[in-house]
Design an enzyme around this catalytic site. Structure first.
Site, mmCIF file in Angstrom:
data_model
loop_
_atom_site.group_PDB
_atom_site.id
_atom_site.type_symbol
_atom_site.label_atom_id
_atom_site.label_comp_id
_atom_site.label_asym_id
_atom_site.label_seq_id
_atom_site.Cartn_x
_atom_site.Cartn_y
_atom_site.Cartn_z
ATOM 1 N N TYR A 138 0.854 -1.189 0.000
ATOM 2 C CA TYR A 138 0.000 0.000 0.000
ATOM 3 C C TYR A 138 0.884 1.231 0.000
ATOM 4 C CZ TYR A 138 -3.326 3.534 1.693
ATOM 5 O OH TYR A 138 -4.093 4.660 1.842
ATOM 6 N N ASP A 233 9.317 2.619 -1.170
ATOM 7 C CA ASP A 233 8.397 3.258 -0.231
ATOM 8 C C ASP A 233 8.850 2.869 1.173
ATOM 9 O OD1 ASP A 233 6.378 4.016 1.458
ATOM 10 O OD2 ASP A 233 4.744 3.313 0.174
ATOM 11 N N LYS A 261 6.217 8.905 8.707
ATOM 12 C CA LYS A 261 6.205 8.346 10.054
ATOM 13 C C LYS A 261 7.286 8.967 10.950
ATOM 14 C CE LYS A 261 3.136 5.251 8.612
ATOM 15 N NZ LYS A 261 1.706 5.388 8.851
#
Length: 423
Positions: A138, A233, A261
């Site tokens: 994702y 990613d 994050k």
């Protein structure tokens, strides 16, 4: 009326991100009001050992005193300027020092924005339109990335959400994660049309699935051979699985990297960076447009700087890995002792467990074959015992530096009691 029921009156589904709604496990979501160290406290006063960690960024633990102190100090000077600050340069310099492949970096406000921008840049740099991604990974909710696989490796994909134009599926190829042979086959057929490959080097959105030996190297080889760009990613893995991210851990250098994050220390931040010649195609230097009014927010930059300083301490990741090793080993032993089939994966401070007799869960199909109903029972059983795991069988868990041996002992004791009910 519960807090969730009240929220549903004003917010679609009562939540501002779907996984929070507990649809994957049943029941109503927990509303939290504060957190400290390894613990999160619900609005009703219940206290949990937290292995979600705001979905990854709380690698130091919640509300680390040095991070909070730094944020409070800079916030007193203003929350946002919409203009350059020295803090942006400081964090950019630190990211470039730590991540092997990044020569220039641009900050954005979310991981979705980072991946969307990196793909636009890859298309602009190569002059090609097709992107390759992997089932089970994702990369945010931008249109090009909400495409699932067709019935075969090279058949047209299918939009996974209304509102995503079907025409975009013509430019998105979805392959099987960890299937090097399929990657080589796809590139033999369409390699000259591929702008980029985007991949989570350690998948964290089908639970935790590490790369198979040679898989990331195959991606690098095929991109080099055809002129496509390789995008890692590392929104989840950046600074978590190693100080330099998964690319440092596995020794494979991407052309572009997306981050999030941890570089925000809990604040909403994302970034993308990579080779200088690619990044210089961005406006205002080049023709590929990308902008964000609140990008490089001074409070978020400060939280990121404080976090990176603390996790750069010698031995930080070795200690984090040792704690995670202990948790996952003992969890597997507890399940085996209760006669419950459980498979586990972990990479440094990122982990996953699967209710299956399958020894190695390394593909999306194996993840989807796991016993989700048993996971739901385990999740709620652990919640009743004061342990908070991700409310989905398809999300990774996160260890922090604040989790103590006593926290692990309490987690394993609770798991033993819950496993006994699942056998």
């Amino acid at each position: 009326m519960t807090l969730f029921q009240e929220a549903c009156k004003y917010i679609p589904g009562g939540v501002n991100s779907p996984v929070r709604a507990f649809r994957g496990v049943g029941g109503e979501p927990i509303f939290f009001k504060k957190a400290s160290g390894a613990y999160a406290t619900a609005a009703d006063g219940r206290r949990f050992i937290d292995y979600v960690g705001s979905w990854g960024p709380m690698i130091l633990g919640h509300a680390h005193p040095q991070v909070i102190k730094a944020v409070q100090a800079v916030a007193a000077d203003g929350l946002s300027f919409g203009a350059p600050t020295e803090l942006e340069t400081q964090l950019a310099r630190r990211v470039i020092e730590l991540v092997p492949s990044i020569e220039l970096v641009r900050f954005v406000s979310s991981g979705t924005e980072a991946t969307m921008s990196a793909i636009r840049l890859a298309r602009g740099f190569t002059g090609r339109d097709t992107i390759v991604k992997f089932e089970g990974c994702y990369h945010g909710h931008s249109d090009s990335l909400l495409i699932k696989a067709g019935s075969g490796a090279l058949t047209l994909g299918i939009p996974t959400s209304p509102g995503v134009p079907k025409a975009l599926a013509n430019y998105t190829v979805t392959l099987n994660f960890n299937d090097s042979a399929q990657v080589r086959e796809a590139f033999r057929e369409i390699g000259d049309r591929v702008a980029c490959v985007i991949v989570e080097p350690v998948a964290g959105n089908m639970n935790c699935v590490p790369p198979a030996p040679g898989f990331l190297e195959t991606l690098r080889t095929e991109c080099d051979r055809t002129g496509a760009l390789l995008i890692f990613d590392e929104v989840m893995t950046g600074f978590r699985v190693a100080l330099g991210g998964a690319q440092a851990l596995y020794g494979v250098r991407p052309d572009l990297t997306t981050l999030g994050k941890i570089i925000g220390g809990g604040m909403p931040v994302g970034a993308f960076g990579g080779r200088r010649d690619i990044m210089e195609r961005l406006a205002p230097l080049g023709p590929v447009y990308q902008a964000g009014t609140l990008s490089g927010n001074p409070v978020a930059m400060t939280a990121g700087l404080a976090t990176l300083e603390l996790l750069s301490a010698p031995g930080f990741h070795q200690r984090l890995q040792a704690s995670t090793d202990t948790l996952i080993r003992r969890l597997a032993e507890s399940a085996a002792g209760a006669g419950v089939a459980l498979s586990t994966n972990h990479v440094c401070g990122m982990f996953g467990f699967f209710f299956t007799a399958e020894r190695h869960v390394d593909r999306y199909a194996k993840v989807m074959a796991c016993d989700v109903e048993r996971f739901k029972r385990f999740f709620h059983g652990m919640l009743d015992q004061g342990i908070y795991f991700a409310p989905s069988a398809f999300e990774a868990g996160f260890m922090s530096a604040a989790h103590s041996p006593a926290d692990i002992d309490a987690t394993i004791a609770a798991a033993g009691r819950v496993f006994a009910t699942l056998a």
